[in-house]
Design an enzyme around this catalytic site. Structure first.
Site, PDB file in Angstrom:
ATOM      1  N   SER A  39       0.830  -1.200   0.000  1.00 46.72           N
ATOM      2  CA  SER A  39       0.000   0.000   0.000  1.00 46.72           C
ATOM      3  C   SER A  39       0.869   1.256   0.000  1.00 46.72           C
ATOM      4  O   SER A  39       1.657   1.464  -0.912  1.00 46.72           O
ATOM      5  CB  SER A  39      -0.948  -0.044   1.203  1.00 46.72           C
TER       6      SER A  39
ATOM      7  N   HIS B 179      -7.677  -5.508  -0.103  1.00 47.10           N
ATOM      8  CA  HIS B 179      -6.456  -4.755   0.184  1.00 47.10           C
ATOM      9  C   HIS B 179      -5.668  -5.312   1.366  1.00 47.10           C
ATOM     10  O   HIS B 179      -4.432  -5.293   1.357  1.00 47.10           O
ATOM     11  CB  HIS B 179      -6.820  -3.293   0.454  1.00 47.10           C
TER      12      HIS B 179
END
Length: 478
Positions: free
Chosen positions: A166, A372
């Site tokens: 990320s 995610h």
């Protein structure tokens, strides 16, 4: 028994029953620090303090390997509002950090400024708003270079392997685009759920973008600019809203917090880890970091922080923030992404990928619902992700490894990086703007007769001519 002792007795029974009601099974990893978690699982553990160029003190954690099987150390960098805990929460069977250590690598776990482990500065108190005056730009420009230099000096190596998740990928691209010399220190870079362009984000956070400025001001007022730090209050909220014994609340937590933020995955996401995850997350960052991402969503660019036209001219000598020059990022890079990622949308991932010159490949996770945070906490993270990452890293660790770059995907280079409107351009634009506004006003006035009703008479003209003649004659005689 008198009334008062009876009251004490019944109150005590009631209090004990309440405690029993909320009693939770003790989970060691939820209450231990990262170095202690690593030791609890039978691995060696170290903590190192790194001083950045601008004075922040970063606590970096290490899983040293005495076998010396592999040459290149590995540096893992966490995402936004997270910490080094993300790489060990899933335990030795599923966590990438442990598995890399098992393969003989020297593993280092970074911590960005402002999180649980890096809330110190050589001269600025964390209670001072100056401490929180940074975004992901400063993390990439100061924190990463300091950490990389420290690791290489400590291990006496010239290169390392970098793995980011990320925002851990975003700050890497910031570093290599602004400090291109650091490309030479990277053997290979692995991007998990890459973040740079975020205009297609589907997360619930997208709905907060219009209020980003207000949120930033509130954070500055309440916490001097800190955003969601780990503290006693947050731990209590996490425990009783998402705790393992509060079944209904935990379901609500998953459905309306985890899934809305990161992507809905009721099958692969390991919800049993929630007590541990929420004991370490959010680890805190600056409100300015979140504000920077909000600007990225609005602009659609991967660019530096926007301070407004006047301040941009002072800081950048530009009317707008410079766009990061991704053509400078020449370190070999491998991408791993998923379709169900609400933060790292596939369209944004591909835009980033095509702007990098030295790409080793891009791997789509073979599971439609992979989200995610499944990159860290999926039940089957080994089969879906880790084995591929480890295989590629083992290849890159070989002394005669030659990168095979992706030549099939188009390379999208643009000259927009070099375009900058400086203060002189701004003055010209502003003058043209002012003139155009004045032209509009005067033309409007000319069309409205009521604004100029004065009509000159012959007497006025005679007086005017006489006055002009007298003035001329007087100056001529002098």
């Amino acid at each position: 028994m008198t009334l008062f002792p009876k009251f004490i007795y019944y109150f005590s029974i009631s209090f004990l029953n309440t405690l029993e009601l909320y009693k939770c099974t003790y989970i060691p990893d939820a209450s231990l620090s990262v170095p202690k978690i690593i030791k609890r699982h039978g691995y060696a553990s170290e903590a190192h303090i790194i001083n950045t160029e601008d004075g922040y003190l970063l606590e970096v954690h290490r899983i040293p390997n005495n076998n010396n099987i592999r040459k290149y150390p590995i540096y893992l960098q966490h995402g936004v509002l997270a910490s080094s805990a993300d790489w060990v929460i899933s335990g030795p069977k599923n966590s990438l950090a442990y598995q890399l250590s098992d393969q003989g690598f020297d593993v280092w776990l970074g911590n960005s400024r402002g999180n649980t482990y890096s809330r110190s500065h050589v001269s600025i108190d964390p209670e001072n708003e100056k401490f929180w005056n940074y975004s992901f730009h400063e993390i990439g420009y100061y924190d990463l270079p300091a950490t990389i230099d420290y690791i290489l000096n400590y291990t006496n190596q010239s290169q390392l392997i970098y793995i980011g998740h990320s925002m851990g990928t975003c700050v890497f691209f910031v570093m290599c685009s602004t400090l291109p010399e650091y490309n030479d220190k990277i053997r290979m870079q692995v991007s998990l759920a890459p973040i740079a362009y975020v205009k297609n984000m589907k997360s619930m956070l997208f709905s907060l973008v219009p209020y980003a400025d207000q949120i930033n001001k509130v954070a500055s007022w309440i916490s001097n600019g800190a955003f969601l730090p780990q503290n006693t209050v947050s731990k209590l909220v996490n425990k009783y809203l998402c705790g393992e014994n509060a079944a209904t609340e935990a379901m609500l937590c998953k459905k309306y917090l985890v899934y809305k933020l990161f992507g809905d995955d009721p099958v692969q996401f390991n919800a049993s880890l929630l007590p541990v995850i929420l004991a370490h997350n959010p680890a805190g960052s600056s409100a300015k970091t979140l504000m920077h991402f909000a600007q990225e969503i609005i602009s659609g660019n991967f660019q530096q922080y926007d301070y407004g036209i006047e301040n941009n001219i002072i800081i950048y000598n530009c009317t707008h923030p410079p766009i990061y020059n991704l053509s400078n990022v020449i370190a070999p890079t491998y991408f791993y992404y998923s379709k169900n990622d609400y933060l790292s949308d596939p369209k944004d991932v591909m835009e980033l990928y095509t702007r990098l010159p030295h790409r080793l490949g891009i791997h789509l996770i073979n599971y439609e619902k992979f989200n995610h945070i499944d990159f860290m906490y999926s039940r089957n993270v080994n089969g879906l992700l880790n084995k591929y990452v480890i295989d590629s890293i083992i290849q890159a660790d070989k002394p005669y490894w030659i990168p095979l770059y992706d030549k099939d995907t188009i390379y999208n280079i643009t000259d927009q990086y070099f375009k900058c409107k400086n203060k002189d351009h701004f003055k010209v634009e502003q003058r043209q703007k002012d003139e155009s506004i004045w032209e509009k006003i005067t033309s409007f006035l000319k069309q409205k007769s009521q604004f100029h009703p004065i009509i000159k008479t012959k007497i006025d003209e005679q007086k005017q001519n006489t006055n002009h003649y007298s003035s001329w004659k007087q100056s001529f005689n002098e």
